[in-house]
Design an enzyme around this catalytic site. Structure first.
Site, short mmCIF file in Angstrom:
data_model
loop_
_atom_site.label_atom_id
_atom_site.label_comp_id
_atom_site.label_asym_id
_atom_site.label_seq_id
_atom_site.Cartn_x
_atom_site.Cartn_y
_atom_site.Cartn_z
N HIS A 182 0.72 -1.23 -0.07
CA HIS A 182 -0.33 0.05 0.04
C HIS A 182 0.94 1.11 0.13
O HIS A 182 0.64 2.19 -0.73
CB HIS A 182 -0.90 -0.02 1.31
CG HIS A 182 -1.72 1.25 1.46
ND1 HIS A 182 -2.98 1.12 1.34
CD2 HIS A 182 -1.49 2.51 1.64
CE1 HIS A 182 -3.53 2.41 1.65
NE2 HIS A 182 -2.54 3.14 1.78
N GLU A 183 2.06 1.36 0.93
CA GLU A 183 2.67 2.30 0.91
C GLU A 183 3.59 2.71 -0.35
O GLU A 183 3.75 3.80 -0.84
CB GLU A 183 3.56 2.52 2.31
CG GLU A 183 2.75 2.62 3.45
CD GLU A 183 1.81 3.50 3.62
OE1 GLU A 183 2.03 4.53 2.86
OE2 GLU A 183 1.11 3.65 4.37
N HIS A 186 1.54 4.17 -2.72
CA HIS A 186 1.60 5.64 -2.71
C HIS A 186 3.13 6.33 -3.39
O HIS A 186 3.04 7.33 -4.00
CB HIS A 186 1.47 6.28 -1.34
CG HIS A 186 0.20 5.99 -0.69
ND1 HIS A 186 -0.98 6.71 -1.39
CD2 HIS A 186 -0.34 5.63 0.56
CE1 HIS A 186 -1.96 6.33 -0.30
NE2 HIS A 186 -1.60 5.79 0.75
N HIS A 192 -5.63 6.94 -2.54
CA HIS A 192 -6.45 5.94 -2.09
C HIS A 192 -7.53 5.61 -3.18
O HIS A 192 -8.25 6.78 -3.97
CB HIS A 192 -7.16 6.53 -0.74
CG HIS A 192 -6.20 6.33 0.38
ND1 HIS A 192 -5.77 7.38 1.11
CD2 HIS A 192 -5.18 5.50 0.57
CE1 HIS A 192 -4.97 7.21 1.96
NE2 HIS A 192 -4.38 5.95 1.60
N TYR A 238 -10.09 2.54 1.60
CA TYR A 238 -10.31 2.48 3.02
C TYR A 238 -11.33 1.56 3.48
O TYR A 238 -11.97 1.18 2.92
CB TYR A 238 -11.08 4.02 3.44
CG TYR A 238 -10.38 5.19 3.43
CD1 TYR A 238 -9.04 5.46 3.44
CD2 TYR A 238 -10.94 6.45 3.93
CE1 TYR A 238 -8.20 6.44 3.50
CE2 TYR A 238 -10.42 7.55 4.15
CZ TYR A 238 -9.03 7.92 3.97
OH TYR A 238 -8.36 9.01 3.92
ZN LIG Z 1 -2.67 5.18 2.09
#
Ligand SMILES: [Zn+2]
Length: 285
Positions: A182-183, A186, A192, A238
């Site tokens: 996930h990071e 980014h 997101h 999320y």
């Molecule tokens: Zn995030």
């Protein structure tokens, strides 16, 4: 420009993640479904098996207010106090493509991690690298690189910022390979999933259930969606209860409220597809 459209639109905002605690259920009359809604991020009431990557990230970042001149937006996207906003001017924050068609993302990793931590982080890298043209390589001399450190919380800057850029994966709180990927997404330039410009066609944001002062974490961004369908199973989504004020849902899928959103395993097929499109991998893996 493709990438600028993805990056632009994240406006300023001092994200400060505050500790939140939710009321404890004490009525035996409350049925089970109601109890399930009254979950918290205390780590006690949310079943670990049900937490997606972002749930875990928000849990890990609960006490993060400001770390070494960095503040967080949208829960885990870092921005420097020296910058007025997170933005990717032009395509400058996309990692450059090499002449051989691959995109080499140099990194260094803190010696504070133990072997298991390193395996977890490298698994997060491999889940991207094995199916895209992105290749994570130990830094030798490159000017631009990711500096992976166990600072407080799990967070990354958006895209390539230029120079060394910290990507924090605290141990043990952030030691899920899905959190690491996930990071890394980014760092590759992705926001997101529920920040997408078209998200209101796919999810309902229950603004009244969001913690006061945290609603800025649900802003839409002007994204280029790369002609991909909205992806409820994105590693970048999320959870249903993100930033919940009182344990009620904050995000509900429109088509079917029972669709599970987010997950913890790693990039979804659509996440991978998006990386391949953004970086023009052309089938090169
Ligand atoms: Zn995030």
């Amino acid at each position: 420009m493709l990438f600028s459209e993805i990056c632009v639109g994240i406006t300023l905002g001092m994200v400060i993640l505050e500790t939140w605690s939710l009321p404890v259920q004490n009525s035996s009359a409350v049925d089970e479904s109601r109890l399930r809604l009254k979950r918290t991020y205390s780590g006690k009431k949310i079943h670990p098996d049900e937490m997606n990557a972002m749930d875990q990230i928000l849990l890990a970042n609960k006490r993060v207010k400001s770390v070494m001149g960095v503040s967080l937006k949208d829960g885990d996207i870092a921005r420097s106090h020296l910058r007025s906003a997170i933005s990717c001017p032009g395509s400058n924050c996309r990692w450059p493509k090499s002449v051989d068609g691959f995109v080499y993302l140099p990194y260094i990793i803190s010696s504070q991690y133990n072997d298991m931590d390193r395996i977890t982080i490298e698994t997060g890298m491999l889940d991207i690298a094995s199916v895209t043209c992105i290749k994570f390589v130990p830094r030798t001399h490159e000017a631009n690189y990711v500096d992976i450190q166990p600072k407080l919380g799990c967070w990354s800057f958006l895209g390539m910022t230029g120079g060394a850029q910290t990507l924090s994966l605290q141990s043990p709180n952030c030691m899920w390979s899905g959190v690491a990927s996930h990071e890394f997404m980014h760092a590759l330039g992705f926001v997101h999933e529920q920040s997408r410009s078209d998200r209101d066609y796919h999810v309902t944001i229950l603004w009244e259930n969001i913690i006061q002062g945290q609603r800025h974490n649900f802003q839409k961004h002007k994204t280029n969606n790369l002609n991909t369908a909205y992806d409820y199973s994105s590693i970048m989504h999320y959870g249903k209860y993100a930033f919940s004020e009182d344990g009620e849902p904050t995000i509900i899928p429109k088509q079917d409220p029972n669709i599970h959103i987010g997950q913890r395993d790693g990039p979804s097929a659509t996440d991978i597809h998006k990386i391949n499109i953004l970086y023009d991998c052309g089938g090169l893996v």
